[in-house]
Every structure is written in C-alpha cells, then in structure tokens.
Design an enzyme around this catalytic site. Sequence first.
Site, PDB file in Angstrom:
ATOM      1  N   HIS A  46       0.872  -1.179   0.000  1.00  0.00           N
ATOM      2  CA  HIS A  46       0.000   0.000   0.000  1.00  0.00           C
ATOM      3  C   HIS A  46       0.910   1.229   0.000  1.00  0.00           C
ATOM      4  O   HIS A  46       1.739   1.379  -0.893  1.00  0.00           O
ATOM      5  CB  HIS A  46      -0.901  -0.101   1.230  1.00  0.00           C
ATOM      6  CG  HIS A  46      -2.062   0.847   1.261  1.00  0.00           C
ATOM      7  ND1 HIS A  46      -2.385   1.703   0.247  1.00  0.00           N
ATOM      8  CD2 HIS A  46      -2.996   1.082   2.231  1.00  0.00           C
ATOM      9  CE1 HIS A  46      -3.467   2.399   0.574  1.00  0.00           C
ATOM     10  NE2 HIS A  46      -3.848   2.058   1.788  1.00  0.00           N
ATOM     11  N   HIS A 100      -2.143  -1.884 -10.061  1.00  0.00           N
ATOM     12  CA  HIS A 100      -3.142  -1.337  -9.152  1.00  0.00           C
ATOM     13  C   HIS A 100      -4.380  -2.220  -9.198  1.00  0.00           C
ATOM     14  O   HIS A 100      -4.731  -2.729 -10.256  1.00  0.00           O
ATOM     15  CB  HIS A 100      -3.505   0.102  -9.553  1.00  0.00           C
ATOM     16  CG  HIS A 100      -4.142   0.850  -8.440  1.00  0.00           C
ATOM     17  ND1 HIS A 100      -5.475   0.761  -8.168  1.00  0.00           N
ATOM     18  CD2 HIS A 100      -3.603   1.662  -7.498  1.00  0.00           C
ATOM     19  CE1 HIS A 100      -5.740   1.513  -7.107  1.00  0.00           C
ATOM     20  NE2 HIS A 100      -4.620   2.060  -6.681  1.00  0.00           N
ATOM     21  N   ASP A 113       2.804   5.758  -6.664  1.00  0.00           N
ATOM     22  CA  ASP A 113       4.032   5.639  -5.885  1.00  0.00           C
ATOM     23  C   ASP A 113       5.292   5.573  -6.739  1.00  0.00           C
ATOM     24  O   ASP A 113       6.393   5.629  -6.206  1.00  0.00           O
ATOM     25  CB  ASP A 113       3.973   4.382  -5.002  1.00  0.00           C
ATOM     26  CG  ASP A 113       2.990   4.574  -3.873  1.00  0.00           C
ATOM     27  OD1 ASP A 113       2.979   5.663  -3.293  1.00  0.00           O
ATOM     28  OD2 ASP A 113       2.228   3.636  -3.576  1.00  0.00           O
TER      29      ASP A 113
HETATM   30  N1  CMC Z   1       5.230  -6.425 -10.568  1.00  0.00           N
HETATM   31  C1  CMC Z   1       5.170  -7.622 -11.186  1.00  0.00           C
HETATM   32  N2  CMC Z   1       4.023  -8.325 -11.337  1.00  0.00           N
HETATM   33  C2  CMC Z   1       2.910  -7.796 -10.820  1.00  0.00           C
HETATM   34  C3  CMC Z   1       2.906  -6.559 -10.159  1.00  0.00           C
HETATM   35  C4  CMC Z   1       4.116  -5.866 -10.049  1.00  0.00           C
HETATM   36  N3  CMC Z   1       4.175  -4.682  -9.443  1.00  0.00           N
HETATM   37  N4  CMC Z   1       1.643  -6.289  -9.746  1.00  0.00           N
HETATM   38  C5  CMC Z   1       0.893  -7.315 -10.122  1.00  0.00           C
HETATM   39  N5  CMC Z   1       1.662  -8.238 -10.776  1.00  0.00           N
HETATM   40  C6  CMC Z   1       1.185  -9.478 -11.423  1.00  0.00           C
HETATM   41  C7  CMC Z   1       0.853 -10.509 -10.345  1.00  0.00           C
HETATM   42  O1  CMC Z   1       1.977 -11.308 -10.027  1.00  0.00           O
HETATM   43  C8  CMC Z   1      -0.230 -11.280 -11.052  1.00  0.00           C
HETATM   44  O2  CMC Z   1       0.379 -12.108 -12.026  1.00  0.00           O
HETATM   45  P1  CMC Z   1      -0.234 -13.572 -12.343  1.00  0.00           P
HETATM   46  O3  CMC Z   1      -1.607 -13.311 -12.911  1.00  0.00           O
HETATM   47  O4  CMC Z   1       0.737 -14.177 -13.305  1.00  0.00           O
HETATM   48  O5  CMC Z   1      -0.279 -14.290 -11.022  1.00  0.00           O
HETATM   49  C9  CMC Z   1      -1.002 -10.210 -11.819  1.00  0.00           C
HETATM   50  O6  CMC Z   1      -0.037  -9.176 -12.080  1.00  0.00           O
HETATM   51  C10 CMC Z   1      -2.193  -9.643 -11.064  1.00  0.00           C
HETATM   52  O7  CMC Z   1      -1.723  -9.104  -9.832  1.00  0.00           O
HETATM   53  P2  CMC Z   1      -2.487  -9.194  -8.451  1.00  0.00           P
HETATM   54  O8  CMC Z   1      -1.452  -9.294  -7.357  1.00  0.00           O
HETATM   55  O9  CMC Z   1      -3.537 -10.246  -8.527  1.00  0.00           O
HETATM   56  O10 CMC Z   1      -3.200  -7.783  -8.406  1.00  0.00           O
HETATM   57  P3  CMC Z   1      -3.852  -7.106  -7.130  1.00  0.00           P
HETATM   58  O11 CMC Z   1      -4.926  -6.243  -7.655  1.00  0.00           O
HETATM   59  O12 CMC Z   1      -4.209  -8.113  -6.092  1.00  0.00           O
HETATM   60  O13 CMC Z   1      -2.655  -6.239  -6.539  1.00  0.00           O
HETATM   61  C11 CMC Z   1      -1.158  -4.458  -6.134  1.00  0.00           C
HETATM   62  C12 CMC Z   1      -2.517  -4.871  -6.732  1.00  0.00           C
HETATM   63  C13 CMC Z   1      -1.059  -2.924  -6.156  1.00  0.00           C
HETATM   64  C14 CMC Z   1      -1.061  -4.923  -4.675  1.00  0.00           C
HETATM   65  C15 CMC Z   1      -0.025  -5.116  -6.990  1.00  0.00           C
HETATM   66  O14 CMC Z   1      -0.107  -4.642  -8.318  1.00  0.00           O
HETATM   67  C16 CMC Z   1       1.347  -4.838  -6.408  1.00  0.00           C
HETATM   68  O15 CMC Z   1       1.773  -5.567  -5.515  1.00  0.00           O
HETATM   69  N6  CMC Z   1       2.067  -3.775  -6.914  1.00  0.00           N
HETATM   70  C17 CMC Z   1       3.363  -3.414  -6.343  1.00  0.00           C
HETATM   71  C18 CMC Z   1       3.171  -2.632  -5.068  1.00  0.00           C
HETATM   72  C19 CMC Z   1       2.705  -1.232  -5.333  1.00  0.00           C
HETATM   73  O16 CMC Z   1       3.216  -0.521  -6.185  1.00  0.00           O
HETATM   74  N7  CMC Z   1       1.694  -0.792  -4.533  1.00  0.00           N
HETATM   75  C20 CMC Z   1       1.152   0.559  -4.604  1.00  0.00           C
HETATM   76  C21 CMC Z   1      -0.280   0.559  -5.039  1.00  0.00           C
HETATM   77  S1  CMC Z   1      -0.894   2.196  -5.450  1.00  0.00           S
HETATM   78  C22 CMC Z   1      -0.861   3.105  -3.995  1.00  0.00           C
HETATM   79  C23 CMC Z   1      -1.501   2.480  -2.828  1.00  0.00           C
HETATM   80  O17 CMC Z   1      -2.515   1.790  -2.907  1.00  0.00           O
HETATM   81  O18 CMC Z   1      -1.012   2.724  -1.735  1.00  0.00           O
END
Ligand code: CMC
Length: 443
Positions: free
Chosen positions: A281, A320, A376
């Site tokens: 987050h 996201h 971010d």
């Molecule tokens: N790098 C590499 N792969 C990723 C990333 C990433 N940053 N984000 C998602 N994926 C992949 C993930 O591994 C999955 O792949 P697969 O379908 O092969 O298993 C696919 O994309 C879908 O991801 P998810 O984890 O199911 O998506 P989610 O909606 O549950 O997670 C998230 C959203 C923001 C937690 C995630 O994208 C992430 O961990 N990003 C990196 C951390 C980040 O930048 N967070 C800040 C978010 S914006 C500000 C805030 O909310 O505070």
Amino acid sequence: MTDAPATDAPATAGASKESLTVRDNRTGVEYDLKITDNTIRAADLGQIKLGDQPGLATYDPGFVNTASCRSSVTYIDGDKGILEYRGYPIEQLAENSSFLEVAYLLIHGALPTKAEYDAWEHEITYHTFVHENVKSFMEGFRYDAHPMGMLMASVGALSTFYPDARNITDPDNRHIQMVRMIAKMPTLGAWSFRHAQGKPFIYPDNDLSYTANFLSMLFKMSEKKYGADERLVKALDTLFILHADHEQNASTNAVRSVGSTQVDPYSAVAAGVGALYGPLHGGANEAVLRMLRRIGSKQNIPAFIEGVKNGNEKLMGFGHRVYKNYDPRAKIIKKSAEDVFAVTGTNPLLEIALELEKIALEDEYFVKRRLYPNVDFYSGLIYEAFQFPPEMFTVLFAIGRTPGWLAQWLELVQDKDQKIARPKQIYTGERGLDFVPSSERWA
Ligand code: CMC
C-alpha cells in the site's frame, strides 16, 4: 424463492427485470435476488440453503468484488483512469485548489465559500500544537524508530488526550476531532522525522500556510523564520491533494472496519496508518526508491525485469487493483517532479525510473497484466529531492490521506446501513478433538 420447473425452460418469467435468478443445482430450487446499483445483497444469498446447512455465502479474500458501503466521497473509473473527489476531477483540483480546500471538500461534501474557507483555515491553523506530553513520549522512541511506527502510535495516543472523542454521535464533537487530526498530523509527522535525525522538535508557526508550516517543522534550524521555496510548497501541497482519498483502499477499509466498532476516530485513523505502512500500500513509494537504488544503473534493468517476470520479485510502483489503464495521479506527479527538479536539480534515479517505465510499458508481461505506473512510482523521487529519507515517504502519504480517512469515517458513522465489520470464514480446521492434558502428552 420459486420451485424448479420440470423442464429446462427459463424460470425467470415472473421475475422483476432488476433481479438475478439463480438456480441451486444441489436442490433444483431457484431464487430471485434483487439487483440494486448493479449489486446483489450478500445477505440475500443466505436464503439459499441445503438441508440444515448455513445459508450460502460468498468467498472473497481481499474483497475483490464486494462493495462494503455506499459512498459519495470519491469516484474512480479504473478502466478510463478517472478519479474524482465529490465529483471534481483530480486534475482540476491539483491544478487549481489547495490541500486545505480539498480537505474541506472531502469532509463537507461541497467547496467552501470564502467565509467558510477562512474559518476552516483558521481552525486548522490554531490546532496544530500538541500537548507537551506528546513531545515527551515521542522522545522516548528508540533513536532509529521508523517514523510510520511513531506516527501510528502518536495518532492513537491522541485519543488519551481527547477522551471526549469517543462521543461520536455528537456532530460538534466529531467536527473538532477531525479539525484536530488534520491540524496535528503534520506536527506528529515532522516530529517523527526530527526524532530520527536527533534534532530538536520545532513548534508550529501559525503565520505559515499548512504545507509551508510542515516544511518549517521539518527543516528549520537556527533561523528566525523558515521560508521554503514557494514552488516546493506548491508541489508538496499538490502531492497531498493527490493522496487525499482513494475510495475503499486497504487503509480506508481499516479505518472503516475499526470505526465500525464505534471507537473514537483517533484509534480508527491509527489503524489506517498501520495499514498504509505496508509495502503493498503506502509503503510502496519507499520500496520503489530502494528498488531503484538496488538496480543502480540502466544496464542492470534487463536482468531486473527478467527477475520480475520469473516471479522473483515485483516491480514496485507498478500495478493497481482498480486502475487497469493508467493511474491519473501518476501523470500529475510526473509533471510535479519536473517542477521540483527545476528547483532542486534532477534526481539521478529518475533516469533509471524512466527507462524502467519505458521497458515495462512495452513488455508483454506487463502489457498483458495491465500493469502501469501507479502514484508511488514517481512520488518517492520527488520526496527524495526534498531530502526526505525513504522512511518518511509514507508519513507524507498519511498526512495527505487524513482528510479522506476522516470523510469516510464520518460517512460511516452517519450511515444507518452500516454494522460492525465482521466477515464470515470458511472453517478448514479440526473439529471436536478431545483435549489431552500436558501431563499425559509430555509423559
Ligand atoms: N510487478 C510484477 N508483477 C505484478 C505486479 C508488479 N508490481 N503487480 C501485479 N503483478 C502481477 C501478479 O503477479 C499477477 O500475475 P499472475 O496473474 O501471473 O499471477 C497479476 O499481475 C495480477 O496481480 P495481483 O497481485 O492479482 O493484483 P492485485 O490487484 O491483487 O494487486 C497491487 C494490486 C497494487 C497490490 C499489486 O499490483 C502490487 O503488488 N504492486 C506493487 C506494489 C505497489 O506498487 N503498490 C502501490 C499501489 S498504489 C498506492 C496504494 O494503494 O497505496
């Protein structure tokens, strides 16, 4: 509930158009579930039963498709990259408004008149001081305490200084606690920073604007008055606006969940600060900076990207839950970064970030998963230009998010539909075991 027809003919003939007909194939019974605002009520599924088993429920870890409230604070269209506070596009607010005006908008639901704004600004300005005992206990943290841990603890501790805050049904009482929290967050945030630096705490300066005063409490040394560059004040104020709310994100959900117990707002916001601290987050901006430092130079990017694609790590600042096209805040931040670098000089990590973005936006792995830079990705570079250490980045996010948390909390406590947050579970453990006393088990 309707009995199952003998044939395969659809049984929806008598059902309202605004409903969903579901057939339980275990029993052959069909049910009409009312659709309101494109949702069905999860509780309505409870009537779908097999024998004496509990009614049907939904399984939704991470709430990926569950609305937990009705809200009129923030609108997001993730596919189109739209973000609006109380109906106003984020781009217009970032360009033309101030953080305090946006805070007013979020909490009151409408933009202030001149008189309302003046009164609001005055109230916030004159509540920036904290009780001296807050200072004493902040001094008690370890020399290397993380500022987010200090912020979380000190916001929660404010509930002990304002015990009347638990009277959450009184509108005047709610108002003064919200004013206090917006006013004191920069003081607590700045003091967490000063403590980590081993520098004396600086008291608020009521002659300065909200954001200029924050910079003064952070960076003032022996000078009589701290005068931050106006361009930096504007850039930080814009960053606060961009972070001010984001509908039902993890920290807002934490504030609402804890607030649903009818605890005081300081305790609820402390829970929000805790949730924001996590690297998935608000902690992501800190993680982005560390990641860029680790990559170190442009030639290391391909190997890093390979590692991400192989699942060894994540490209922090990308992806996201809601935005699947672009994050409108990231676009505005990129522009703010240029304004800040014009004053401070360019951050050498910017080159790596730009190259990383370029490669990721063309790479099939990221394109297929619709992963784009989020808020971010660039904010950490700007914060570093201000000379904030990475541990402070999420504190800045928390200060910006405070009016959003409070607007959502206010909506929650006035919403007759809301109940104490208490999800269901699917139990997967043992049942009915016979306890054997330790004297027998360890014999
Ligand atoms: N790098 C590499 N792969 C990723 C990333 C990433 N940053 N984000 C998602 N994926 C992949 C993930 O591994 C999955 O792949 P697969 O379908 O092969 O298993 C696919 O994309 C879908 O991801 P998810 O984890 O199911 O998506 P989610 O909606 O549950 O997670 C998230 C959203 C923001 C937690 C995630 O994208 C992430 O961990 N990003 C990196 C951390 C980040 O930048 N967070 C800040 C978010 S914006 C500000 C805030 O909310 O505070």
